[in-house]
Scaffold this motif. Sequence first.
Motif, short mmCIF file in Angstrom:
data_model
loop_
_atom_site.label_atom_id
_atom_site.label_comp_id
_atom_site.label_asym_id
_atom_site.label_seq_id
_atom_site.Cartn_x
_atom_site.Cartn_y
_atom_site.Cartn_z
N GLY A 8 -20.91 -3.23 -14.68
CA GLY A 8 -20.90 -1.80 -14.69
C GLY A 8 -19.49 -1.17 -13.89
O GLY A 8 -18.95 -2.22 -13.37
N LEU A 9 -19.19 0.13 -14.37
CA LEU A 9 -17.96 0.38 -13.49
C LEU A 9 -18.21 0.98 -12.02
O LEU A 9 -17.09 1.15 -11.19
CB LEU A 9 -17.45 1.46 -14.31
CG LEU A 9 -17.12 0.98 -15.69
CD1 LEU A 9 -16.14 2.00 -16.69
CD2 LEU A 9 -16.36 -0.35 -15.59
N VAL A 10 -19.45 1.41 -11.64
CA VAL A 10 -19.53 1.74 -10.16
C VAL A 10 -19.28 0.23 -9.44
O VAL A 10 -18.48 0.23 -8.50
CB VAL A 10 -20.86 2.19 -9.82
CG1 VAL A 10 -21.10 2.47 -8.26
CG2 VAL A 10 -21.06 3.54 -10.50
N TYR B 240 -16.53 12.55 -10.21
CA TYR B 240 -17.83 11.74 -10.37
C TYR B 240 -18.02 11.27 -9.12
O TYR B 240 -17.34 10.35 -8.17
CB TYR B 240 -17.58 10.45 -11.38
CG TYR B 240 -18.71 9.55 -11.13
CD1 TYR B 240 -19.83 9.92 -11.62
CD2 TYR B 240 -18.48 8.33 -11.14
CE1 TYR B 240 -20.91 9.05 -11.76
CE2 TYR B 240 -19.43 7.28 -11.20
CZ TYR B 240 -20.67 7.57 -11.67
OH TYR B 240 -21.78 6.68 -11.59
N CYS C 233 -10.07 9.75 -13.21
CA CYS C 233 -11.13 9.82 -13.85
C CYS C 233 -10.43 10.42 -15.29
O CYS C 233 -10.25 11.74 -15.22
CB CYS C 233 -12.37 10.71 -13.61
SG CYS C 233 -13.73 10.59 -14.38
N ASN D 260 -14.70 13.76 -15.36
CA ASN D 260 -15.98 14.05 -15.11
C ASN D 260 -16.08 14.49 -13.63
O ASN D 260 -15.80 13.71 -12.80
CB ASN D 260 -16.80 12.74 -15.45
CG ASN D 260 -18.17 13.16 -14.98
OD1 ASN D 260 -18.78 14.34 -14.79
ND2 ASN D 260 -18.96 12.08 -14.41
N ASP E 294 -10.18 5.08 -14.61
CA ASP E 294 -11.58 4.95 -15.09
C ASP E 294 -11.71 5.77 -16.32
O ASP E 294 -11.49 7.24 -16.37
CB ASP E 294 -12.63 5.32 -14.00
CG ASP E 294 -14.09 5.41 -14.70
OD1 ASP E 294 -14.19 5.58 -15.78
OD2 ASP E 294 -14.93 5.52 -13.67
N ILE F 136 -14.08 5.50 -18.91
CA ILE F 136 -15.50 5.36 -19.39
C ILE F 136 -15.76 6.50 -20.48
O ILE F 136 -16.72 6.10 -21.47
CB ILE F 136 -16.55 5.16 -18.26
CG1 ILE F 136 -17.84 4.54 -18.94
CG2 ILE F 136 -16.84 6.57 -17.69
CD1 ILE F 136 -18.85 4.14 -17.80
N HIS F 137 -15.19 7.51 -20.25
CA HIS F 137 -15.65 8.76 -21.18
C HIS F 137 -14.63 8.77 -22.54
O HIS F 137 -14.74 9.74 -23.15
CB HIS F 137 -15.69 9.92 -20.47
CG HIS F 137 -16.84 10.17 -19.45
ND1 HIS F 137 -18.18 10.35 -19.98
CD2 HIS F 137 -16.79 10.05 -18.20
CE1 HIS F 137 -18.93 10.34 -18.67
NE2 HIS F 137 -18.19 9.94 -17.60
N LYS G 49 -21.49 4.24 -21.53
CA LYS G 49 -21.64 5.90 -21.78
C LYS G 49 -21.58 6.30 -23.32
O LYS G 49 -22.20 6.90 -23.77
CB LYS G 49 -20.38 6.46 -21.11
CG LYS G 49 -20.56 7.51 -20.14
CD LYS G 49 -21.32 7.73 -19.14
CE LYS G 49 -22.10 7.03 -18.24
NZ LYS G 49 -23.07 7.25 -17.44
C1 LIG Z 1 -16.35 8.31 -14.47
C2 LIG Z 1 -17.69 7.60 -14.62
N1 LIG Z 1 -17.36 6.47 -13.97
C3 LIG Z 1 -18.40 5.60 -14.05
C4 LIG Z 1 -19.64 6.01 -14.33
C5 LIG Z 1 -20.97 4.87 -14.34
O1 LIG Z 1 -20.49 3.64 -14.62
P1 LIG Z 1 -21.43 2.56 -14.80
O2 LIG Z 1 -22.99 2.79 -14.99
O3 LIG Z 1 -20.95 1.51 -15.68
O4 LIG Z 1 -21.75 1.74 -13.17
C6 LIG Z 1 -19.95 7.23 -14.76
C7 LIG Z 1 -21.57 7.70 -15.02
O5 LIG Z 1 -21.50 8.56 -15.48
C8 LIG Z 1 -18.79 8.27 -14.73
O6 LIG Z 1 -19.06 9.29 -15.24
#
Ligand SMILES: Cc1ncc(COP(=O)(O)O)c(C=O)c1O
Length: 390
Positions: A95-97, A121, A168, A172, A200, A202-203, A235
Amino acid sequence: MSFDEIIDRVGTHCSKWDKMEALYGVDPKDGISMWVADMDFRAAPCIQRAVEAQLRHGIYGYFGDDGAYLDAIRWWMETRHGWQVAPEWIFTTHGLVNGTGICVEAFTKPGDGVVLMTPVYHAFARVIKAAGREVVECRLARDGGRYTLDIAAWDAQMTGREKMMILCSPHNPGGRVWTAAELRQIADFARRHDLILISDEIHHDLVYPGHKHLVMATAVPEIADRLVTMSATTKTFNIAGSHTGNVIIADDRLRAAFGAKMAALGISGNSFGMHMATAAYSPEGAAWVDALVAYLDGNRKVFDAGIGEIPGLASMPLEATYLAWVDFAGLGMGADAANARVAGEARIAANHGASFGAGGESFLRFNLATPRARVVEAVERLQQAFADVQ
Ligand SMILES: Cc1ncc(COP(=O)(O)O)c(C=O)c1O
C-alpha cells in the motif's frame, strides 16, 4: 453491477462499519458510516473472478512472475494517463502508506523536515512523526471556496532543514485536480528548496467531468531526478484491503535508495493483491471505473445540493475523489459542537477536519462512495440536526 444495492458490511471486520462506534460513538445499527476512504460497493466482476480463481485453486503460496502485473500497470498508465512507465521503475509495496514510510526512511534522516500542503491526508503526518522526522505544514490558501497554492508564504517558511515534500494529487481532502501551471509551481518550489518530491496520485482515476488529472512526471518532465510517484488500484477499485500499491521511480539514484530500503525491510508482494490489481487494470476494469465515476458524480451533486440548503455549511466543489469536505465554520458554534451534532444527532461517522492538519479544524470529511439512498438519508439527517440554525 448496481451501485444502488445496499450491502450490509456490519460484522465483516471492515474498518468503516465495524470501527465506527469505537471511533465516533455512532452505533452501526442506525448510523451511517462516512469516514475512512473505502466504498460500500462490490469490486468489479473481473476482480471477483480473479479472487475466485485463486480461492478455488486452494494453494496460497508466494507470488511469482510479475510480468502480467507490470504489463497491466504499463497499459493502464499509458491508456488512462498518457504516461509511459518502464517495468523496472516499479516497486510494489504493501500500500501507499507503507510506500510513504519507505520514502521517509530512504530519502530523509531523523530530524529532517518533510513538507506537507495542509490540510492533507492524515497518514502522511502520522508516518513522518513516527519515524522521528518533522512535519512542516505549508497551508493551502482558499480562493472562491477551493484550495490554491500559497508558494510565496511557503518559500518564507523554509529553513533548509526540509528534505522531502509530499504532494497529494488529486488533493485529499477538498478534491482539487492540480492544473499544469500549479504542478509546475510545486515542482519549481521543490527544486528551489532541494526537496525530493513524492507525488501521491492514488486518487487519479476518480476525476469528475470537466477536469483532467495530469501526472506530475509528464506535466513537468524536468523534475524526474527528484520525483517519486505513488499509485495504486486500491482506491479506484475498492480493494484497499489487498494492501498493494506501486512506487514508480525513473531516476536511477532514487531507485537505488528506495530499493535498498525495500530489501532491508524484506518487502515482497501479497499474492491476492497482485492478482486483483492485474485483473483491475484491464478494459473491463476501465469500463467499471467509468460507470463508477458517473455514479459518484451523481452522489456529489445530490450531497452538495442538500448541504447548500443548510445555512452556515459550505461543501467544497469536488473536482476529484468521493470525499466531500464540508466547512462548518459559518455556524459559529465551534468544531467540537458541530462534530458532536453530526455524530450524536445525525448519527453519521465522518472524519474530523483537525486530523488533516492546519486549516482543517472547522471541517468534516464525508465519504460519498455509498448507495445514493444513503447519501440522501445523510443529507436529510444533517438538515434536521442543524434545523435550529436555519
Ligand atoms: C492520498 C492517499 N494516499 C494513500 C492512501 C492510503 O493508501 P494505502 O491504503 O495504499 O495505504 C489514501 C487513503 O485514503 C489516500 O487518500
